[in-house]
Write a protein that holds these residues in place. Sequence first.
Motif, PDB file in Angstrom:
ATOM      1  N   PRO A  53      36.005  34.359  50.384  1.00 14.07           N
ATOM      2  CA  PRO A  53      35.047  33.683  49.488  1.00 14.07           C
ATOM      3  C   PRO A  53      34.701  34.493  48.242  1.00 14.07           C
ATOM      4  O   PRO A  53      34.521  33.922  47.167  1.00 14.07           O
ATOM      5  CB  PRO A  53      33.812  33.475  50.371  1.00 14.07           C
ATOM      6  N   ILE A  54      34.647  35.807  48.374  1.00 16.01           N
ATOM      7  CA  ILE A  54      34.346  36.649  47.210  1.00 16.01           C
ATOM      8  C   ILE A  54      35.484  36.565  46.207  1.00 16.01           C
ATOM      9  O   ILE A  54      35.262  36.412  45.001  1.00 16.01           O
ATOM     10  CB  ILE A  54      34.107  38.106  47.649  1.00 16.01           C
ATOM     11  N   PHE A  55      36.708  36.643  46.707  1.00 12.83           N
ATOM     12  CA  PHE A  55      37.893  36.557  45.862  1.00 12.83           C
ATOM     13  C   PHE A  55      37.940  35.205  45.156  1.00 12.83           C
ATOM     14  O   PHE A  55      38.192  35.126  43.951  1.00 12.83           O
ATOM     15  CB  PHE A  55      39.141  36.762  46.738  1.00 12.83           C
ATOM     16  N   GLU A  56      37.674  34.141  45.909  1.00 14.93           N
ATOM     17  CA  GLU A  56      37.709  32.791  45.330  1.00 14.93           C
ATOM     18  C   GLU A  56      36.646  32.622  44.247  1.00 14.93           C
ATOM     19  O   GLU A  56      36.902  32.013  43.203  1.00 14.93           O
ATOM     20  CB  GLU A  56      37.521  31.751  46.429  1.00 14.93           C
ATOM     21  N   ASN A  57      35.454  33.159  44.473  1.00 11.80           N
ATOM     22  CA  ASN A  57      34.400  33.067  43.463  1.00 11.80           C
ATOM     23  C   ASN A  57      34.782  33.813  42.194  1.00 11.80           C
ATOM     24  O   ASN A  57      34.529  33.328  41.081  1.00 11.80           O
ATOM     25  CB  ASN A  57      33.079  33.616  44.010  1.00 11.80           C
ATOM     26  N   LYS A  58      35.394  34.989  42.339  1.00 13.21           N
ATOM     27  CA  LYS A  58      35.840  35.739  41.157  1.00 13.21           C
ATOM     28  C   LYS A  58      36.914  34.974  40.400  1.00 13.21           C
ATOM     29  O   LYS A  58      36.887  34.889  39.178  1.00 13.21           O
ATOM     30  CB  LYS A  58      36.377  37.114  41.553  1.00 13.21           C
ATOM     31  N   ILE A  59      37.851  34.410  41.140  1.00 11.98           N
ATOM     32  CA  ILE A  59      38.914  33.617  40.501  1.00 11.98           C
ATOM     33  C   ILE A  59      38.303  32.453  39.733  1.00 11.98           C
ATOM     34  O   ILE A  59      38.658  32.189  38.582  1.00 11.98           O
ATOM     35  CB  ILE A  59      39.933  33.110  41.546  1.00 11.98           C
ATOM     36  N   ARG A  60      37.354  31.753  40.354  1.00 13.09           N
ATOM     37  CA  ARG A  60      36.717  30.603  39.697  1.00 13.09           C
ATOM     38  C   ARG A  60      35.975  31.031  38.440  1.00 13.09           C
ATOM     39  O   ARG A  60      36.088  30.394  37.390  1.00 13.09           O
ATOM     40  CB  ARG A  60      35.769  29.899  40.671  1.00 13.09           C
ATOM     41  N   ASP A  61      35.234  32.145  38.516  1.00 13.22           N
ATOM     42  CA  ASP A  61      34.513  32.629  37.342  1.00 13.22           C
ATOM     43  C   ASP A  61      35.465  32.969  36.201  1.00 13.22           C
ATOM     44  O   ASP A  61      35.230  32.601  35.052  1.00 13.22           O
ATOM     45  CB  ASP A  61      33.681  33.866  37.694  1.00 13.22           C
ATOM     46  N   TYR A  62      36.546  33.660  36.523  1.00 16.98           N
ATOM     47  CA  TYR A  62      37.488  34.055  35.476  1.00 16.98           C
ATOM     48  C   TYR A  62      38.298  32.862  34.957  1.00 16.98           C
ATOM     49  O   TYR A  62      38.713  32.863  33.802  1.00 16.98           O
ATOM     50  CB  TYR A  62      38.388  35.188  35.957  1.00 16.98           C
ATOM     51  N   LEU A  63      38.501  31.851  35.772  1.00 15.42           N
ATOM     52  CA  LEU A  63      39.139  30.627  35.272  1.00 15.42           C
ATOM     53  C   LEU A  63      38.255  29.958  34.226  1.00 15.42           C
ATOM     54  O   LEU A  63      38.735  29.484  33.191  1.00 15.42           O
ATOM     55  CB  LEU A  63      39.433  29.651  36.413  1.00 15.42           C
ATOM     56  N   GLU A  64      36.969  29.902  34.507  1.00 16.97           N
ATOM     57  CA  GLU A  64      36.022  29.315  33.544  1.00 16.97           C
ATOM     58  C   GLU A  64      36.003  30.127  32.248  1.00 16.97           C
ATOM     59  O   GLU A  64      36.026  29.557  31.158  1.00 16.97           O
ATOM     60  CB  GLU A  64      34.613  29.250  34.144  1.00 16.97           C
TER      61      GLU A  64
END
Length: 126
Positions: A53-64
């Motif tokens: 979940p931490i990795f996914e949240n970072k990916i989502r933030d950087y995608l935005e």
Amino acid sequence: MKHTLNILIFLFTTTVFAQYPDTLYGTAETRKMAQEITSAYDAKLGLTGTQWPIFENKIRDYLELSQKIKNTNEGAAELDALTELAVKESLDMQDILTRIQYNLYKKIRQDIQPLKVVNPNEVSNK
């Protein structure tokens, strides 16, 4: 009366001082893309249950953030900003992943998350 007043003060201060993470709330499309990218990384890195979940949240933030850069910049400025963002993302991932996972992440990152995909037809027309 004193206990009631203390309870009200306690409830008020806990809601006032609550901390919210500095994440960006993206669209459903961004969340889906982040899940797909995280799944691709998980196939290679073997993320643990706490890393996922931490990795996914970072990916989502950087995608935005990368989408904002792509919308506001063009050409060399866009490439420079995306490169800087990729470096920051890589440094953030270093905190989440083990050393072995991080070394593999650096090797496969460009294959899974290229900075920008260029259409060969657009390049040949210019």
